[in-house]
Write a protein that holds these residues in place. Structure first.
Motif, mmCIF file in Angstrom:
data_model
loop_
_atom_site.group_PDB
_atom_site.id
_atom_site.type_symbol
_atom_site.label_atom_id
_atom_site.label_comp_id
_atom_site.label_asym_id
_atom_site.label_seq_id
_atom_site.Cartn_x
_atom_site.Cartn_y
_atom_site.Cartn_z
ATOM 1 N N VAL A 40 27.412 3.537 -3.605
ATOM 2 C CA VAL A 40 26.195 4.298 -4.147
ATOM 3 C C VAL A 40 25.822 3.731 -5.559
ATOM 4 O O VAL A 40 27.056 3.995 -6.393
ATOM 5 N N ALA A 41 24.688 3.239 -5.840
ATOM 6 C CA ALA A 41 24.361 2.689 -7.001
ATOM 7 C C ALA A 41 23.395 3.608 -7.553
ATOM 8 O O ALA A 41 22.483 4.013 -7.035
ATOM 9 N N LEU A 42 23.466 3.814 -8.947
ATOM 10 C CA LEU A 42 22.581 4.661 -9.703
ATOM 11 C C LEU A 42 22.018 3.605 -10.507
ATOM 12 O O LEU A 42 22.467 3.000 -11.499
ATOM 13 N N LEU A 43 20.507 3.710 -10.591
ATOM 14 C CA LEU A 43 19.719 2.715 -11.244
ATOM 15 C C LEU A 43 18.862 3.739 -11.881
ATOM 16 O O LEU A 43 18.396 4.589 -11.716
ATOM 17 N N GLY A 49 18.866 9.093 -17.590
ATOM 18 C CA GLY A 49 19.952 10.137 -17.219
ATOM 19 C C GLY A 49 21.143 9.473 -16.253
ATOM 20 O O GLY A 49 22.004 10.342 -15.981
ATOM 21 N N LYS A 50 21.194 8.310 -16.045
ATOM 22 C CA LYS A 50 22.226 7.684 -15.143
ATOM 23 C C LYS A 50 23.474 7.912 -15.757
ATOM 24 O O LYS A 50 24.476 8.637 -15.074
ATOM 25 N N VAL A 201 27.215 3.236 -12.025
ATOM 26 C CA VAL A 201 25.935 3.047 -12.838
ATOM 27 C C VAL A 201 25.756 1.495 -12.920
ATOM 28 O O VAL A 201 26.912 0.894 -13.347
ATOM 29 N N LEU A 202 24.583 1.218 -12.719
ATOM 30 C CA LEU A 202 24.406 -0.338 -12.932
ATOM 31 C C LEU A 202 23.014 -0.649 -13.639
ATOM 32 O O LEU A 202 22.242 0.039 -13.322
#
Length: 261
Positions: A40-43, A49-50, A201-202
């Protein structure tokens, strides 16, 4: 990729999480579940808030409200931290401390060795982790002598050395040269193939895009998209463009993530 369509047990669960930095609200009711085997990527834009999400998961940021569970256990009672590998958002491994690459990676094995004497298996695990990221030939070098990309490889080796089931990585590609990006992408592919669960996180999907099962886009401390990774189109597909939009049905307002960290 992880089996997003055949979800395993939840590995990370956030329900209604609120958090502040100082007196400023940063997370405003985050709901997020990452299942076993998922990537899963957080963008999201800078300040969305990532990084606070991942830091709240590992306990670096206190939660004002809501609940966080790891492997089905409330984070406050979770004790098996060897199951979690964490790569922070930074480009130096030792912060000026004259440590070798081996020493930095070995520090990540302490949770496995329970802070006892290093055994042969521990030393072998350190060497194997350095090999995985292509740094075995620099094992005895001071990290101060390494490039930014090599620093990042050492940090990832430190996260891998305890053979974790969950990898949490905050901007692992930031400030990293192309050769190191390719090494890191290959290393992550190998971990995913072995069943690791990954939360990233990306800044941009880049070479990791083929691995991503889901993208969770944050805006102003809340989730505005949780689904397939956004696909850049038109001008947004050009190198250097800083926005990725999940283009939805005709007439829907695009979600502007502004992938700047």
């Amino acid at each position: 990729m992880g089996a997003a369509g055949d979800k395993g047990d939840p590995v990370i669960s956030l329900r209604g999480v609120h958090a502040e930095l100082g007196s400023r609200p940063v997370l405003r009711g985050i709901d997020l579940t990452v299942h076993r085997g998922e990537v899963v990527a957080l963008l999201g834009a800078n300040g969305s808030g990532k990084s606070t999400v991942v830091r709240s998961i590992i306990g670096q940021v206190p939660v004002g409200a809501g609940a966080i569970e790891l492997f089905g256990t409330d984070r406050g009672r979770f004790a098996d931290w060897w199951r979690v590998g964490y790569v922070p958002q930074r480009t130096t491994a030792a912060g000026g401390v004259p440590a070798t690459a081996t020493e930095i990676v070995a520090s990540g094995r302490l949770s496995r060795s329970r802070f006892g004497p290093f055994r042969r298996a521990d030393r072998a695990a350190v060497h194997r982790a350095l090999e995985l990221v292509g740094m075995a030939d620099r094992a005895k070098d001071s990290v101060d002598a390494l490039s930014g990309g090599q620093h990042q490889r050492v940090l990832i080796a430190r996260a891998l050395v305890a053979e974790p089931e969950l990898l949490i990585m905050d901007e692992p590609m930031a400030g990293v040269d192309l050769a190191s990006q390719e090494v890191l992408a290959r290393t992550l592919r190998d971990q995913v193939a072995q069943g690791a669960t990954v939360l990233l996180v990306l800044h941009e999907l880049g070479p990791l895009e083929p691995l991503i099962d889901r993208a969770v886009v944050l805006r102003d401390g809340g989730v505005v998209h949780d689904g397939p990774p956004p696909r850049p189109v038109g001008d947004h597909a050009q190198p250097g463009h800083d926005h990725v939009h999940p283009h939805e049905s005709a007439g829907a307002e695009p979600i502007r993530t502004g992938l700047l960290s």
